[in-house]
Design a protein around this motif. Structure first.
Motif, PDB file in Angstrom:
ATOM      1  N   ASP A 277       0.885  -1.185  -0.030  1.00  0.00           N
ATOM      2  CA  ASP A 277       0.012  -0.078  -0.030  1.00  0.00           C
ATOM      3  C   ASP A 277       0.785   1.400   0.038  1.00  0.00           C
ATOM      4  O   ASP A 277       0.572   2.407  -0.127  1.00  0.00           O
ATOM      5  CB  ASP A 277      -0.979   0.146   1.294  1.00  0.00           C
ATOM      6  N   ASN A 278       2.259   1.208   0.470  1.00  0.00           N
ATOM      7  CA  ASN A 278       2.968   2.282   0.515  1.00  0.00           C
ATOM      8  C   ASN A 278       3.800   2.691  -0.928  1.00  0.00           C
ATOM      9  O   ASN A 278       4.700   3.248  -0.747  1.00  0.00           O
ATOM     10  CB  ASN A 278       3.859   2.118   1.664  1.00  0.00           C
ATOM     11  N   ILE A 279       3.372   1.876  -1.921  1.00  0.00           N
ATOM     12  CA  ILE A 279       3.981   2.250  -2.985  1.00  0.00           C
ATOM     13  C   ILE A 279       3.697   3.292  -3.859  1.00  0.00           C
ATOM     14  O   ILE A 279       2.583   3.689  -3.624  1.00  0.00           O
ATOM     15  CB  ILE A 279       3.707   1.027  -4.023  1.00  0.00           C
ATOM     16  N   ASP A 280       4.485   4.278  -4.134  1.00  0.00           N
ATOM     17  CA  ASP A 280       4.352   5.886  -4.597  1.00  0.00           C
ATOM     18  C   ASP A 280       3.590   5.217  -6.088  1.00  0.00           C
ATOM     19  O   ASP A 280       4.397   5.564  -7.256  1.00  0.00           O
ATOM     20  CB  ASP A 280       5.562   6.325  -4.610  1.00  0.00           C
ATOM     21  N   ILE A 281       2.342   5.385  -6.277  1.00  0.00           N
ATOM     22  CA  ILE A 281       1.773   5.093  -7.689  1.00  0.00           C
ATOM     23  C   ILE A 281       1.705   6.223  -8.494  1.00  0.00           C
ATOM     24  O   ILE A 281       2.132   6.020  -9.693  1.00  0.00           O
ATOM     25  CB  ILE A 281       0.052   4.951  -7.443  1.00  0.00           C
ATOM     26  N   ASP A 282       2.066   7.526  -7.813  1.00  0.00           N
ATOM     27  CA  ASP A 282       2.129   8.650  -8.568  1.00  0.00           C
ATOM     28  C   ASP A 282       3.405   8.656  -9.221  1.00  0.00           C
ATOM     29  O   ASP A 282       3.606   9.113 -10.625  1.00  0.00           O
ATOM     30  CB  ASP A 282       2.044  10.050  -7.845  1.00  0.00           C
TER      31      ASP A 282
ATOM     32  N   ASP B 109      -8.413   1.120   1.559  1.00  0.00           N
ATOM     33  CA  ASP B 109      -8.952   2.625   1.415  1.00  0.00           C
ATOM     34  C   ASP B 109      -7.705   2.902   0.609  1.00  0.00           C
ATOM     35  O   ASP B 109      -7.989   3.541  -0.652  1.00  0.00           O
ATOM     36  CB  ASP B 109      -9.189   3.356   2.573  1.00  0.00           C
ATOM     37  N   LYS B 110      -6.559   2.810   0.677  1.00  0.00           N
ATOM     38  CA  LYS B 110      -5.677   3.169  -0.053  1.00  0.00           C
ATOM     39  C   LYS B 110      -5.419   2.473  -1.271  1.00  0.00           C
ATOM     40  O   LYS B 110      -5.149   3.153  -2.303  1.00  0.00           O
ATOM     41  CB  LYS B 110      -4.217   2.957   0.964  1.00  0.00           C
ATOM     42  N   GLN B 111      -5.782   1.396  -1.388  1.00  0.00           N
ATOM     43  CA  GLN B 111      -5.859   0.475  -2.849  1.00  0.00           C
ATOM     44  C   GLN B 111      -6.939   1.191  -3.532  1.00  0.00           C
ATOM     45  O   GLN B 111      -6.866   1.282  -4.757  1.00  0.00           O
ATOM     46  CB  GLN B 111      -6.107  -1.112  -2.548  1.00  0.00           C
ATOM     47  N   LYS B 112      -8.053   1.246  -3.034  1.00  0.00           N
ATOM     48  CA  LYS B 112      -9.224   2.031  -3.590  1.00  0.00           C
ATOM     49  C   LYS B 112      -8.647   3.348  -4.325  1.00  0.00           C
ATOM     50  O   LYS B 112      -9.030   3.621  -5.706  1.00  0.00           O
ATOM     51  CB  LYS B 112     -10.513   2.258  -3.023  1.00  0.00           C
ATOM     52  N   GLU B 113      -8.021   4.135  -3.425  1.00  0.00           N
ATOM     53  CA  GLU B 113      -7.336   5.438  -4.044  1.00  0.00           C
ATOM     54  C   GLU B 113      -6.788   5.371  -5.221  1.00  0.00           C
ATOM     55  O   GLU B 113      -6.516   5.907  -6.300  1.00  0.00           O
ATOM     56  CB  GLU B 113      -6.804   6.010  -2.992  1.00  0.00           C
TER      57      GLU B 113
ATOM     58  N   LYS C 248      -7.003   6.522  -9.155  1.00  0.00           N
ATOM     59  CA  LYS C 248      -5.560   7.313  -9.779  1.00  0.00           C
ATOM     60  C   LYS C 248      -5.317   6.698 -11.230  1.00  0.00           C
ATOM     61  O   LYS C 248      -5.336   7.334 -12.060  1.00  0.00           O
ATOM     62  CB  LYS C 248      -4.490   7.338  -8.890  1.00  0.00           C
ATOM     63  N   VAL C 249      -4.993   5.279 -11.229  1.00  0.00           N
ATOM     64  CA  VAL C 249      -4.708   4.468 -12.248  1.00  0.00           C
ATOM     65  C   VAL C 249      -5.777   4.534 -13.438  1.00  0.00           C
ATOM     66  O   VAL C 249      -5.467   4.981 -14.373  1.00  0.00           O
ATOM     67  CB  VAL C 249      -4.251   3.017 -11.869  1.00  0.00           C
ATOM     68  N   PHE C 250      -7.007   4.025 -13.026  1.00  0.00           N
ATOM     69  CA  PHE C 250      -7.784   4.269 -14.075  1.00  0.00           C
ATOM     70  C   PHE C 250      -8.200   5.850 -14.388  1.00  0.00           C
ATOM     71  O   PHE C 250      -8.385   6.159 -15.923  1.00  0.00           O
ATOM     72  CB  PHE C 250      -9.194   3.907 -13.569  1.00  0.00           C
ATOM     73  N   LYS C 251      -8.190   6.866 -13.877  1.00  0.00           N
ATOM     74  CA  LYS C 251      -8.036   8.227 -14.296  1.00  0.00           C
ATOM     75  C   LYS C 251      -6.786   8.211 -15.310  1.00  0.00           C
ATOM     76  O   LYS C 251      -7.047   8.813 -16.575  1.00  0.00           O
ATOM     77  CB  LYS C 251      -8.170   9.099 -13.193  1.00  0.00           C
ATOM     78  N   VAL C 252      -5.946   8.074 -14.926  1.00  0.00           N
ATOM     79  CA  VAL C 252      -4.616   8.294 -15.733  1.00  0.00           C
ATOM     80  C   VAL C 252      -4.787   7.493 -17.212  1.00  0.00           C
ATOM     81  O   VAL C 252      -4.592   7.892 -18.395  1.00  0.00           O
ATOM     82  CB  VAL C 252      -3.484   7.910 -15.135  1.00  0.00           C
ATOM     83  N   PHE C 253      -5.265   6.083 -16.987  1.00  0.00           N
ATOM     84  CA  PHE C 253      -5.358   5.446 -18.182  1.00  0.00           C
ATOM     85  C   PHE C 253      -6.462   5.725 -19.095  1.00  0.00           C
ATOM     86  O   PHE C 253      -6.514   5.775 -20.246  1.00  0.00           O
ATOM     87  CB  PHE C 253      -5.937   3.943 -17.664  1.00  0.00           C
ATOM     88  N   SER C 254      -7.597   6.164 -18.595  1.00  0.00           N
ATOM     89  CA  SER C 254      -8.650   6.841 -19.386  1.00  0.00           C
ATOM     90  C   SER C 254      -8.280   7.959 -19.870  1.00  0.00           C
ATOM     91  O   SER C 254      -8.623   8.223 -21.213  1.00  0.00           O
ATOM     92  CB  SER C 254      -9.688   7.334 -18.396  1.00  0.00           C
ATOM     93  N   GLU C 255      -7.386   8.725 -19.440  1.00  0.00           N
ATOM     94  CA  GLU C 255      -7.044  10.176 -20.092  1.00  0.00           C
ATOM     95  C   GLU C 255      -5.808   9.944 -21.176  1.00  0.00           C
ATOM     96  O   GLU C 255      -5.903  10.694 -22.228  1.00  0.00           O
ATOM     97  CB  GLU C 255      -6.649  11.037 -19.115  1.00  0.00           C
ATOM     98  N   LYS C 256      -4.793   9.107 -20.598  1.00  0.00           N
ATOM     99  CA  LYS C 256      -3.652   9.305 -21.294  1.00  0.00           C
ATOM    100  C   LYS C 256      -3.221   7.884 -22.064  1.00  0.00           C
ATOM    101  O   LYS C 256      -2.346   7.631 -22.759  1.00  0.00           O
ATOM    102  CB  LYS C 256      -2.292   9.511 -20.297  1.00  0.00           C
ATOM    103  N   LYS C 257      -4.252   6.833 -21.710  1.00  0.00           N
ATOM    104  CA  LYS C 257      -3.636   5.438 -22.144  1.00  0.00           C
ATOM    105  C   LYS C 257      -5.096   4.902 -22.527  1.00  0.00           C
ATOM    106  O   LYS C 257      -5.404   3.575 -22.037  1.00  0.00           O
ATOM    107  CB  LYS C 257      -2.981   4.636 -21.196  1.00  0.00           C
ATOM    108  N   PRO C 258      -5.955   5.374 -23.395  1.00  0.00           N
ATOM    109  CA  PRO C 258      -7.107   4.755 -23.651  1.00  0.00           C
ATOM    110  C   PRO C 258      -7.136   3.561 -24.059  1.00  0.00           C
ATOM    111  O   PRO C 258      -8.103   2.397 -24.040  1.00  0.00           O
ATOM    112  CB  PRO C 258      -7.888   5.952 -24.532  1.00  0.00           C
ATOM    113  N   GLU C 259      -5.948   3.257 -25.014  1.00  0.00           N
ATOM    114  CA  GLU C 259      -5.916   1.870 -25.573  1.00  0.00           C
ATOM    115  C   GLU C 259      -5.651   0.821 -24.599  1.00  0.00           C
ATOM    116  O   GLU C 259      -6.229  -0.352 -24.693  1.00  0.00           O
ATOM    117  CB  GLU C 259      -4.532   1.738 -26.587  1.00  0.00           C
ATOM    118  N   VAL C 260      -5.066   1.145 -23.547  1.00  0.00           N
ATOM    119  CA  VAL C 260      -4.629   0.023 -22.311  1.00  0.00           C
ATOM    120  C   VAL C 260      -6.102  -0.059 -21.604  1.00  0.00           C
ATOM    121  O   VAL C 260      -6.582  -1.249 -21.329  1.00  0.00           O
ATOM    122  CB  VAL C 260      -3.672   0.638 -21.526  1.00  0.00           C
TER     123      VAL C 260
END
Length: 131
Positions: A32-37, A83-87, A91-103
């Motif tokens: 859970d403490n991996i820096d996803i950003d 909760d941290k995983q849901k957050e 983030k991942v889905f938002k970035v993928f939706s905006e910048k990686k729609p093919e993924v």
């Protein structure tokens, strides 16, 4: 007789230990403490994780854990997530939706081709976009 009592205690302890604990229905919080950003902002790292979940490349230990639970998390609307995983998922889905729609499209085709899980999750969490 003494051995029977010891055996019974060991057997009981084994059974009690094997019973589901309240947190057994949750995914591990070990990562859970991996820096996803940092991962999302580093194209090389992000590509490695994407290749991992798409079975196109090697996985880190964290990537293996992600891949292990990805389908289940999609199917249960991340109910087993902390909760941290849901957050992080949002983030991942938002970035993928905006910048990686093919993924996003590939993930959807692989894990929710009919859209049934997205529909269930939208009903449960109307403000959250899954795919």
């Amino acid at each position: 007789m003494k051995y029977a009592v010891v055996f019974a205690i060991v057997a009981l302890a084994t059974i009690v230990y094997a019973l589901p604990k309240p947190d057994d229905d949750k995914y591990t919080t070990k990562y859970d403490n991996i820096d996803i950003d940092s991962i999302l902002s580093n194209e090389r790292l992000l590509k490695n994780y994407i290749d991992c979940i798409q079975n196109k490349g090697k996985c880190t230990t964290e990537g293996d854990e992600l891949k292990l639970h990805l389908k289940d998390a999609i199917q249960n609307c991340c109910e087993k997530c902390s909760d941290k995983q849901k957050e992080g998922v949002m983030k991942v889905f938002k970035v993928f939706s905006e910048k990686k729609p093919e993924v996003m499209k590939q993930l959807q085709e692989e894990h929710d081709p009919t859209g049934e899980y997205e529909k269930l999750c939208r009903e449960k969490y109307p403000d959250v976009k899954i795919f």
